[in-house]
Motif scaffolding. Structure first.
Motif, PDB file in Angstrom:
ATOM      1  N   VAL A  71      10.674  14.294  16.159  1.00 59.05           N
ATOM      2  CA  VAL A  71      10.969  13.974  17.556  1.00 59.05           C
ATOM      3  C   VAL A  71      12.479  13.825  17.706  1.00 59.05           C
ATOM      4  O   VAL A  71      13.081  12.914  17.137  1.00 59.05           O
ATOM      5  CB  VAL A  71      10.249  12.683  17.987  1.00 59.05           C
ATOM      6  N   LEU A  72      13.089  14.744  18.454  1.00 58.66           N
ATOM      7  CA  LEU A  72      14.545  14.762  18.564  1.00 58.66           C
ATOM      8  C   LEU A  72      15.099  13.472  19.142  1.00 58.66           C
ATOM      9  O   LEU A  72      16.124  12.959  18.688  1.00 58.66           O
ATOM     10  CB  LEU A  72      14.984  15.943  19.426  1.00 58.66           C
ATOM     11  N   SER A  73      14.433  12.947  20.180  1.00 58.22           N
ATOM     12  CA  SER A  73      14.952  11.758  20.850  1.00 58.22           C
ATOM     13  C   SER A  73      15.009  10.550  19.925  1.00 58.22           C
ATOM     14  O   SER A  73      15.832   9.650  20.108  1.00 58.22           O
ATOM     15  CB  SER A  73      14.096  11.428  22.076  1.00 58.22           C
ATOM     16  N   ALA A  74      14.142  10.522  18.923  1.00 57.12           N
ATOM     17  CA  ALA A  74      14.123   9.415  17.967  1.00 57.12           C
ATOM     18  C   ALA A  74      14.798   9.776  16.654  1.00 57.12           C
ATOM     19  O   ALA A  74      15.024   8.906  15.812  1.00 57.12           O
ATOM     20  CB  ALA A  74      12.683   8.981  17.703  1.00 57.12           C
ATOM     21  N   ASP A  75      15.096  11.075  16.488  1.00 56.79           N
ATOM     22  CA  ASP A  75      15.654  11.593  15.237  1.00 56.79           C
ATOM     23  C   ASP A  75      14.823  11.113  14.049  1.00 56.79           C
ATOM     24  O   ASP A  75      15.340  10.611  13.052  1.00 56.79           O
ATOM     25  CB  ASP A  75      17.103  11.159  15.061  1.00 56.79           C
TER      26      ASP A  75
END
Length: 312
Positions: free
Chosen positions: A46-50
């Motif tokens: 998940v990019l937003s959470a890296d």
């Protein structure tokens, strides 16, 4: 996930009597041989959470549907999007490796699909639940490329011409009326943009074209839908689909061009539609849903020779 890949591969190698004997409109058929009893679990970067997050595939698909189209769209359009998103996801995880270590797939749109977990509501969860496990398959039991885009500008396109697809054209793509809803925003139906000579030339060079100037620009080759396939920029061929990506796909919104001229060192460009034009236009799904077509039928509508199968 390795176990799921193996089961799916074994199932694809089986005789397809279960698929072939199913009526095309039998959308509630039993799961296919060796299909999983439950939705498989994915490791999603998940990019937003890296971070890599574990979730079942239906939860991931819900996030993709919410990222791709508004959650207040007609239910049958949401269902069609869920089927295509699930098909894309299963094809990806069974054939490719994510660029993110430890992940089966990601929320990175440059690798996979749009994703917005925050926009998932009860309607999207219902659409995903009602289509659980449903994917598109070719006549010989293979997963197709379930291409979709925002708006076709009135007509869809082949993969070779719309996507600069390398290799033979898939048998299931077709050029057909996009049938989009008139409710689509004007900015999606038609668009116009200007580029400086410097930024246009830089984009041309990023496609691999050896262009030195842009005093004259014309459409050279067109696809079956009328989309530009190649442009002539001061006598040098430039691939239009690659140019769209180089200029920015949200700026040069399609290759279905209605205007292309150079004036006082500025490139003026206009066109119809939004996206590559291959497969299902989302605003077409919206219109077909409004006309009473079921989501399962919409998912099949923009392709040739595909059928639905339930994997779990």
């Amino acid at each position: 996930m390795r176990r799921f890949r193996l089961l799916l591969l074994l199932w694809m190698l089986l005789p397809l009597t279960a698929c072939q004997s199913r009526a095309p409109k039998d959308f509630s058929a039993e799961p296919l041989p060796l299909a999983s009893a439950d939705p498989p679990t994915l490791s999603v970067h998940v990019l937003s959470a890296d971070a890599v997050v574990s979730m079942d595939i239906e939860t991931y698909v819900a996030g993709v549907v919410a990222g791709e189209i508004p959650n207040d769209w007609p239910m049958e359009a949401l269902k069609a999007q869920a089927i295509l998103a699930r098909t894309f996801t299963v094809k990806f995880i069974t054939e490719k490796d994510s660029r993110y270590p430890g992940a089966d797939i990601s929320t990175d749109i440059t690798e996979a699909q749009a994703y917005n977990a925050d926009a998932v509501n009860a309607r999207i969860r219902q659409a995903v639940q009602q289509t659980q496990g449903l994917v598109l398959l070719t006549a010989d039991g293979r997963l197709p490329y379930a291409w979709f885009h925002a708006h076709s500008g009135g007509i869809t396109e082949t993969a070779i011409h719309g996507l600069d697809w390398q290799g033979m054209e898939p048998t299931y793509t077709k050029v057909t009326d996009g049938e989009e809803s008139s409710a689509a925003p004007q900015s999606v139906q038609a668009w116009q943009v200007e580029f400086t000579a410097v930024e246009f030339l830089a984009a041309c060079r990023r496609t691999g074209a050896d262009v030195s100037g842009c005093h004259t620009i014309t459409i050279d080759q067109k696809g079956k839908s009328g989309r530009a396939v190649t442009l002539q920029v001061d006598g040098t061929a430039v691939n239009a689909a690659r140019l769209r990506l180089a200029l920015g796909s949200t700026v040069m919104r399609s290759t279905l061009l209605t205007e292309l001229r150079v004036e006082d060192g500025t490139i003026h460009m206009a066109g119809r539609g939004y996206g590559h034009g291959v497969g299902m236009p989302q605003w077409g799904a919206y219109a077909l849903a409004q006309r009473g077509m079921r989501g399962e039928e919409i998912a099949l509508h923009y392709y040739s020779g595909l059928h639905l199968a339930r994997l779990w």
